[in-house]
Design a protein around this motif. Sequence first.
Motif, PDB file in Angstrom:
ATOM      1  N   ILE A 199      -5.536 -13.177  -1.839  1.00  0.00           N
ATOM      2  CA  ILE A 199      -4.685 -12.266  -1.073  1.00  0.00           C
ATOM      3  C   ILE A 199      -3.475 -11.845  -1.901  1.00  0.00           C
ATOM      4  CG2 ILE A 199      -3.237 -12.051   0.983  1.00  0.00           C
ATOM      5  CD1 ILE A 199      -6.169 -11.891   1.591  1.00  0.00           C
ATOM      6  N   MET A 200      -2.951 -12.757  -2.717  1.00  0.00           N
ATOM      7  CA  MET A 200      -1.823 -12.403  -3.580  1.00  0.00           C
ATOM      8  C   MET A 200      -2.201 -11.275  -4.536  1.00  0.00           C
ATOM      9  SD  MET A 200       0.052 -14.574  -6.590  1.00  0.00           S
ATOM     10  CE  MET A 200      -1.238 -14.074  -7.753  1.00  0.00           C
ATOM     11  N   LEU A 201      -3.389 -11.387  -5.162  1.00  0.00           N
ATOM     12  CA  LEU A 201      -3.844 -10.339  -6.075  1.00  0.00           C
ATOM     13  C   LEU A 201      -4.017  -9.014  -5.334  1.00  0.00           C
ATOM     14  CD1 LEU A 201      -6.541 -12.294  -8.137  1.00  0.00           C
ATOM     15  CD2 LEU A 201      -4.191 -11.778  -8.806  1.00  0.00           C
ATOM     16  N   VAL A 202      -4.601  -9.073  -4.139  1.00  0.00           N
ATOM     17  CA  VAL A 202      -4.791  -7.863  -3.332  1.00  0.00           C
ATOM     18  C   VAL A 202      -3.439  -7.235  -3.007  1.00  0.00           C
ATOM     19  CG1 VAL A 202      -5.571  -7.004  -1.098  1.00  0.00           C
ATOM     20  CG2 VAL A 202      -6.985  -8.627  -2.357  1.00  0.00           C
ATOM     21  N   TYR A 203      -2.455  -8.066  -2.667  1.00  0.00           N
ATOM     22  CA  TYR A 203      -1.135  -7.550  -2.291  1.00  0.00           C
ATOM     23  C   TYR A 203      -0.474  -6.846  -3.475  1.00  0.00           C
ATOM     24  CZ  TYR A 203       3.544  -7.280  -0.335  1.00  0.00           C
ATOM     25  OH  TYR A 203       4.753  -6.816   0.133  1.00  0.00           O
ATOM     26  N   VAL A 204      -0.489  -7.474  -4.641  1.00  0.00           N
ATOM     27  CA  VAL A 204       0.146  -6.875  -5.812  1.00  0.00           C
ATOM     28  C   VAL A 204      -0.532  -5.556  -6.161  1.00  0.00           C
ATOM     29  CG1 VAL A 204       0.617  -7.156  -8.280  1.00  0.00           C
ATOM     30  CG2 VAL A 204       0.926  -9.094  -6.717  1.00  0.00           C
ATOM     31  N   TRP A 205      -1.864  -5.532  -6.144  1.00  0.00           N
ATOM     32  CA  TRP A 205      -2.572  -4.280  -6.446  1.00  0.00           C
ATOM     33  C   TRP A 205      -2.235  -3.206  -5.429  1.00  0.00           C
ATOM     34  CZ3 TRP A 205      -5.843  -1.260  -3.621  1.00  0.00           C
ATOM     35  CH2 TRP A 205      -6.446  -0.197  -4.315  1.00  0.00           C
ATOM     36  N   SER A 206      -2.218  -3.567  -4.154  1.00  0.00           N
ATOM     37  CA  SER A 206      -1.990  -2.581  -3.095  1.00  0.00           C
ATOM     38  C   SER A 206      -0.597  -1.971  -3.178  1.00  0.00           C
ATOM     39  CB  SER A 206      -2.215  -3.212  -1.717  1.00  0.00           C
ATOM     40  OG  SER A 206      -1.213  -4.180  -1.424  1.00  0.00           O
ATOM     41  N   ARG A 207       0.403  -2.775  -3.552  1.00  0.00           N
ATOM     42  CA  ARG A 207       1.757  -2.235  -3.652  1.00  0.00           C
ATOM     43  C   ARG A 207       1.933  -1.370  -4.898  1.00  0.00           C
ATOM     44  NH1 ARG A 207       5.647  -4.253  -0.255  1.00  0.00           N
ATOM     45  NH2 ARG A 207       6.784  -2.448  -1.117  1.00  0.00           N
ATOM     46  N   ARG A 208       1.128  -1.626  -5.921  1.00  0.00           N
ATOM     47  CA  ARG A 208       1.221  -0.816  -7.131  1.00  0.00           C
ATOM     48  C   ARG A 208       0.358   0.441  -7.066  1.00  0.00           C
ATOM     49  NH1 ARG A 208       1.508  -5.193 -12.182  1.00  0.00           N
ATOM     50  NH2 ARG A 208       3.671  -5.805 -11.774  1.00  0.00           N
ATOM     51  N   ASN A 209      -0.426   0.550  -6.012  1.00  0.00           N
ATOM     52  CA  ASN A 209      -1.274   1.731  -5.816  1.00  0.00           C
ATOM     53  C   ASN A 209      -1.110   2.225  -4.378  1.00  0.00           C
ATOM     54  OD1 ASN A 209      -3.217   1.786  -8.422  1.00  0.00           O
ATOM     55  ND2 ASN A 209      -2.886  -0.340  -7.786  1.00  0.00           N
TER      56      ASN A 209
END
Length: 208
Positions: free
Chosen positions: A95-105
């Motif tokens: 979920i952490m990886l998903v969150y970082v990707w989602s905020r950067r895109n």
Amino acid sequence: QLELITPFQLYFNPELIFKHFQIWRLITNYLFFGPVGFNFLFNMIFLYRYCRMLEEGSFRGRTADFVFMFLFGGFLMTLFGLFVNLVFLGQAFTIMLVYVWSRRNPYVRMNFFGLLIFQAPFLPWVLMGFSLLLGNSIIVDLLGIAVGHIYFFLEDVFPNQPGGGRLLRTPSVLKAIFDTPEDDPNYNPLPEERPGGFAWGEGQRLGG
């Protein structure tokens, strides 16, 4: 599944880690996603997909920074894990990886199983709601979102604020290990290292 080891040898247990020196549990608790089934496949797909998109996207050419994000996120989750009753943290890491990707895109449009269409920053919350529908605890999702937000804030938001600065700096030892050195523009290779080897016949023209 092969019963070579059991989850009891892998789970996060501070007492066994710090009093009985079973240090491997600091790592193995991130590697177990339960028995093979829907939840296992769901986590594997998301872990692979968003880990790859981060590595090939915002971390392209920055392998050391990518590894540092893993270490920073794992450290925070382990620290928070001391205060919450969680025995496996692998899903929180996903979920952490998903969150970082989602905020950067933020402008990417997502389609969740053909049922919901939304912007990327809502993806972690949609996954949390889906986890709730499956009857799972949302503490794991909230932990992943919290750690992802801390990393995103310190890495992407705070440095751009008035009076802000970079608090997260990748250690030089990681850069030395994972980042390839840049080519020196002033480097003049030896003749045998140039394309085509030695420049035979280069120079004056015959009969000149």
